[in-house]
Scaffold this motif. Structure first.
Motif, short mmCIF file in Angstrom:
data_model
loop_
_atom_site.label_atom_id
_atom_site.label_comp_id
_atom_site.label_asym_id
_atom_site.label_seq_id
_atom_site.Cartn_x
_atom_site.Cartn_y
_atom_site.Cartn_z
N LYS A 205 3.28 2.42 -0.13
CA LYS A 205 3.80 2.54 -1.50
C LYS A 205 5.13 1.81 -1.66
O LYS A 205 5.32 1.05 -2.60
N ALA A 206 6.04 2.05 -0.74
CA ALA A 206 7.36 1.41 -0.82
C ALA A 206 7.24 -0.10 -0.69
O ALA A 206 7.94 -0.85 -1.38
N SER A 207 6.35 -0.54 0.17
CA SER A 207 6.15 -1.98 0.36
C SER A 207 5.61 -2.61 -0.92
O SER A 207 6.04 -3.69 -1.32
N ALA A 208 4.67 -1.94 -1.57
CA ALA A 208 4.12 -2.46 -2.83
C ALA A 208 5.20 -2.56 -3.90
O ALA A 208 5.21 -3.50 -4.70
N TRP A 209 6.11 -1.63 -3.92
CA TRP A 209 7.18 -1.62 -4.93
C TRP A 209 8.25 -2.66 -4.65
O TRP A 209 8.77 -3.27 -5.56
N LEU A 210 8.59 -2.84 -3.36
CA LEU A 210 9.76 -3.64 -3.03
C LEU A 210 9.50 -5.05 -2.55
O LEU A 210 10.30 -5.95 -2.79
N ASP A 211 8.44 -5.25 -1.78
CA ASP A 211 8.27 -6.58 -1.20
C ASP A 211 6.85 -7.12 -1.31
O ASP A 211 6.34 -7.75 -0.40
N ALA A 212 6.24 -6.87 -2.45
CA ALA A 212 4.92 -7.44 -2.76
C ALA A 212 3.88 -7.18 -1.68
O ALA A 212 3.16 -8.08 -1.26
N SER A 213 3.81 -5.95 -1.23
CA SER A 213 2.75 -5.50 -0.32
C SER A 213 2.72 -6.22 1.02
O SER A 213 1.68 -6.70 1.46
N GLY A 214 3.84 -6.25 1.71
CA GLY A 214 3.88 -6.81 3.05
C GLY A 214 3.34 -5.83 4.09
O GLY A 214 3.23 -6.16 5.26
N PHE A 215 2.97 -4.64 3.64
CA PHE A 215 2.45 -3.62 4.55
C PHE A 215 1.20 -3.01 3.92
O PHE A 215 1.28 -2.20 3.01
N ARG A 216 0.04 -3.46 4.41
CA ARG A 216 -1.22 -2.93 3.90
C ARG A 216 -2.24 -2.79 5.03
O ARG A 216 -3.24 -3.49 5.06
N PRO A 217 -1.99 -1.91 5.96
CA PRO A 217 -2.98 -1.76 7.05
C PRO A 217 -4.25 -1.09 6.53
O PRO A 217 -4.20 -0.21 5.67
N ASP A 218 -5.38 -1.53 7.04
CA ASP A 218 -6.62 -0.84 6.67
C ASP A 218 -6.80 0.37 7.59
O ASP A 218 -5.98 0.62 8.48
N ARG A 219 -7.85 1.12 7.36
CA ARG A 219 -8.06 2.35 8.15
C ARG A 219 -8.18 2.07 9.64
O ARG A 219 -7.62 2.79 10.46
N ALA A 220 -8.92 1.04 9.99
CA ALA A 220 -9.12 0.72 11.41
C ALA A 220 -7.78 0.39 12.08
O ALA A 220 -7.52 0.83 13.21
N GLU A 221 -6.95 -0.40 11.40
CA GLU A 221 -5.64 -0.73 11.96
C GLU A 221 -4.77 0.52 12.09
O GLU A 221 -4.09 0.70 13.11
#
Length: 175
Positions: A37-53
């Motif tokens: 959530k914070a990554s989406a708000w602040l740095d254009a989604s630099g953190f989006r791990p999927d479930r497997a990751e």
């Protein structure tokens, strides 16, 4: 006749491990969500791990939780041999001199924030193993940590409600 001084049996290693795994797991998953959530708000989604990751990182993270449990147990035993301070806190709760239902307000805040930092570090450290592309900066981790405080407070309230319903910490009835 004076009641004998209650002696505390030390908590087992397994108790420390299981409780740390429980809360560490809860905070891992809430922290991962808050980091997203914070990554989406602040740095254009630099953190989006999927479930497997996320599961792969957790499998690398869980042994760290066991180490944390063992270190925490050793420190506690060193600082409070014989659990005298713990017995005094329990007595104060029973006598109504300490809060009985809201479990460790300050501890919930600190744990939720620190576990967010630990979770972010785990995702960054595991990226070469999982192949995930992870970008996190200090601001993102800090915002996620503050957001994750809600999880810590919610967990404290939840445990407090369990204590309330189960009767833990109630003053004994006087006949």
């Amino acid at each position: 006749m004076k009641a004998a001084t209650k002696k505390s049996a030390p908590q087992s290693v397994w108790t420390w491990i299981l409780i740390t795994l429980l809360w560490g797991s809860v905070f891992f998953f809430t922290s991962t969500w808050m980091l997203g959530k914070a990554s989406a708000w602040l740095d254009a989604s630099g953190f989006r791990p999927d479930r497997a990751e996320t599961i792969s990182v957790y499998l690398l993270y869980a042994p760290l939780l066991i180490v944390i449990a063992l270190v925490a147990m050793a420190v506690k035993n060193r600082l409070d041999p014989g659990s005298q301070k713990q017995l005094e806190r329990q007595k104060a709760v029973k006598e109504g001199r300490r809060e009985r239902y809201f479990v460790s307000f300050a501890g919930g805040i600190a744990s939720s924030f620190l576990f967010t930092v630990l979770t972010a570090s785990a995702h960054l450290a595991a990226a070469p193993v999982t192949g995930a592309s992870v970008r996190l900066n200090v601001a993102t981790v800090a915002v996620a940590g503050v957001l994750n405080i809600a999880a810590g407070l919610g967990a404290s309230l939840f445990v407090g409600m369990i204590f309330l319903v189960s009767g833990v910490g109630r003053k004994p009835k006087r006949d």
